[in-house]
Design a protein around this motif. Structure first.
Motif, PDB file in Angstrom:
ATOM      1  N   LYS A  18       0.848  -1.193   0.000  1.00 49.15           N
ATOM      2  CA  LYS A  18       0.000   0.000   0.000  1.00 49.15           C
ATOM      3  C   LYS A  18       0.885   1.246   0.000  1.00 49.15           C
ATOM      4  O   LYS A  18       1.853   1.332   0.748  1.00 49.15           O
ATOM      5  CB  LYS A  18      -0.889  -0.019   1.240  1.00 49.15           C
ATOM      6  CG  LYS A  18      -1.826   1.146   1.342  1.00 49.15           C
ATOM      7  CD  LYS A  18      -2.686   1.052   2.584  1.00 49.15           C
ATOM      8  CE  LYS A  18      -3.598   2.245   2.688  1.00 49.15           C
ATOM      9  NZ  LYS A  18      -4.455   2.169   3.859  1.00 49.15           N
ATOM     10  N   ASN A  21      -4.621  -0.901  -2.157  1.00 49.05           N
ATOM     11  CA  ASN A  21      -4.856  -2.145  -1.441  1.00 49.05           C
ATOM     12  C   ASN A  21      -4.190  -3.283  -2.201  1.00 49.05           C
ATOM     13  O   ASN A  21      -4.247  -3.325  -3.424  1.00 49.05           O
ATOM     14  CB  ASN A  21      -6.369  -2.380  -1.332  1.00 49.05           C
ATOM     15  CG  ASN A  21      -6.712  -3.506  -0.410  1.00 49.05           C
ATOM     16  OD1 ASN A  21      -5.856  -4.006   0.309  1.00 49.05           O
ATOM     17  ND2 ASN A  21      -7.961  -3.925  -0.433  1.00 49.05           N
ATOM     18  N   ASN A  36      -5.619  -2.899  -6.005  1.00 48.46           N
ATOM     19  CA  ASN A  36      -6.573  -1.807  -6.182  1.00 48.46           C
ATOM     20  C   ASN A  36      -5.747  -0.534  -6.179  1.00 48.46           C
ATOM     21  O   ASN A  36      -4.999  -0.277  -5.233  1.00 48.46           O
ATOM     22  CB  ASN A  36      -7.609  -1.781  -5.056  1.00 48.46           C
ATOM     23  CG  ASN A  36      -8.522  -2.976  -5.124  1.00 48.46           C
ATOM     24  OD1 ASN A  36      -8.874  -3.433  -6.203  1.00 48.46           O
ATOM     25  ND2 ASN A  36      -8.901  -3.502  -3.971  1.00 48.46           N
ATOM     26  N   GLU A  55      -3.827  -7.576  -2.223  1.00 47.81           N
ATOM     27  CA  GLU A  55      -4.294  -8.843  -1.665  1.00 47.81           C
ATOM     28  C   GLU A  55      -3.641  -9.977  -2.442  1.00 47.81           C
ATOM     29  O   GLU A  55      -3.790 -10.078  -3.656  1.00 47.81           O
ATOM     30  CB  GLU A  55      -5.816  -8.936  -1.771  1.00 47.81           C
ATOM     31  CG  GLU A  55      -6.385 -10.138  -1.082  1.00 47.81           C
ATOM     32  CD  GLU A  55      -7.902 -10.174  -1.140  1.00 47.81           C
ATOM     33  OE1 GLU A  55      -8.465 -11.173  -0.674  1.00 47.81           O
ATOM     34  OE2 GLU A  55      -8.511  -9.232  -1.665  1.00 47.81           O
TER      35      GLU A  55
END
Length: 188
Positions: free
Chosen positions: A10, A25, A41, A27
């Protein structure tokens, strides 16, 4: 510089197709069958459009280098959020899109990490915690000690959070800036 997609975090800035994106973001997804993937993201810096990309963990992306320095928050007005570099006394204006939800935790004189690319603010990193005052909270109900229950409270910056029952209005508390959660009672 090319880096593995799985190593992005991030706040990193990547260069895709000649445009800069800040990672909001990350993941890492490891399915039971198949190749692990990294879901990113991101927000395009030029116009604020949010984009979601998925990469195999072995794929690489171009990481853009940004200048990350301490800046002092001065004030907010119609133009945006004003910051000053304490070394050169240069002032920068960051748009509300760059600051996002973190603007609620900014206080005059607060030292923050401001990331810039070509003297354009692109990301903000606040201190891990801030000390704020509880403005409004419900009175605690006697006998609610069987389980660790929390009650809603409104902080001096207008943000709602959950606090333990013994915290009353007027109490100064330490709040985590990443999620707005109660950390502890301030010791001052």
């Amino acid at each position: 510089m090319k880096v593995a997609a799985s190593s992005l975090r991030k706040g990193f800035v990547v260069d895709m197709d000649g445009k800069l994106y800040v990672v909001l973001n990350v993941e890492n997804i490891h399915p039971g069958k198949g190749t692990p993937v990294t879901q990113l993201n991101m927000r395009r810096i030029s116009d604020g459009v949010k984009v979601s990309e998925r990469y195999r963990t072995t794929e690489t992306v171009e990481r853009a280098f940004v200048d990350q320095r301490d800046h002092t928050f001065l004030y907010q007005d119609g133009e945006g959020y004003h910051f000053m570099n304490p070394e050169s006394f240069d002032q920068l204006v960051a748009s509300p899109e760059v600051i996002g939800d973190l603007g609620a935790y900014l206080a005059e004189g607060m030292v923050v990490q401001l990331s810039t690319h070509n003297d354009l603010p692109i990301a903000l990193e606040l201190p891990r915690t801030v000390t704020l005052e509880i403005v409004e909270t419900e009175p605690s109900v006697k006998g609610q000690t069987a389980s660790s229950s929390y009650k809603p409270a409104i902080l001096s910056n207008g943000v709602r959070t959950m606090v333990p029952p013994y915290i009353a209005a007027g109490t100064r508390v330490i709040i985590l800036t990443e999620d707005g959660s109660y950390q502890e009672r301030a010791k001052d």
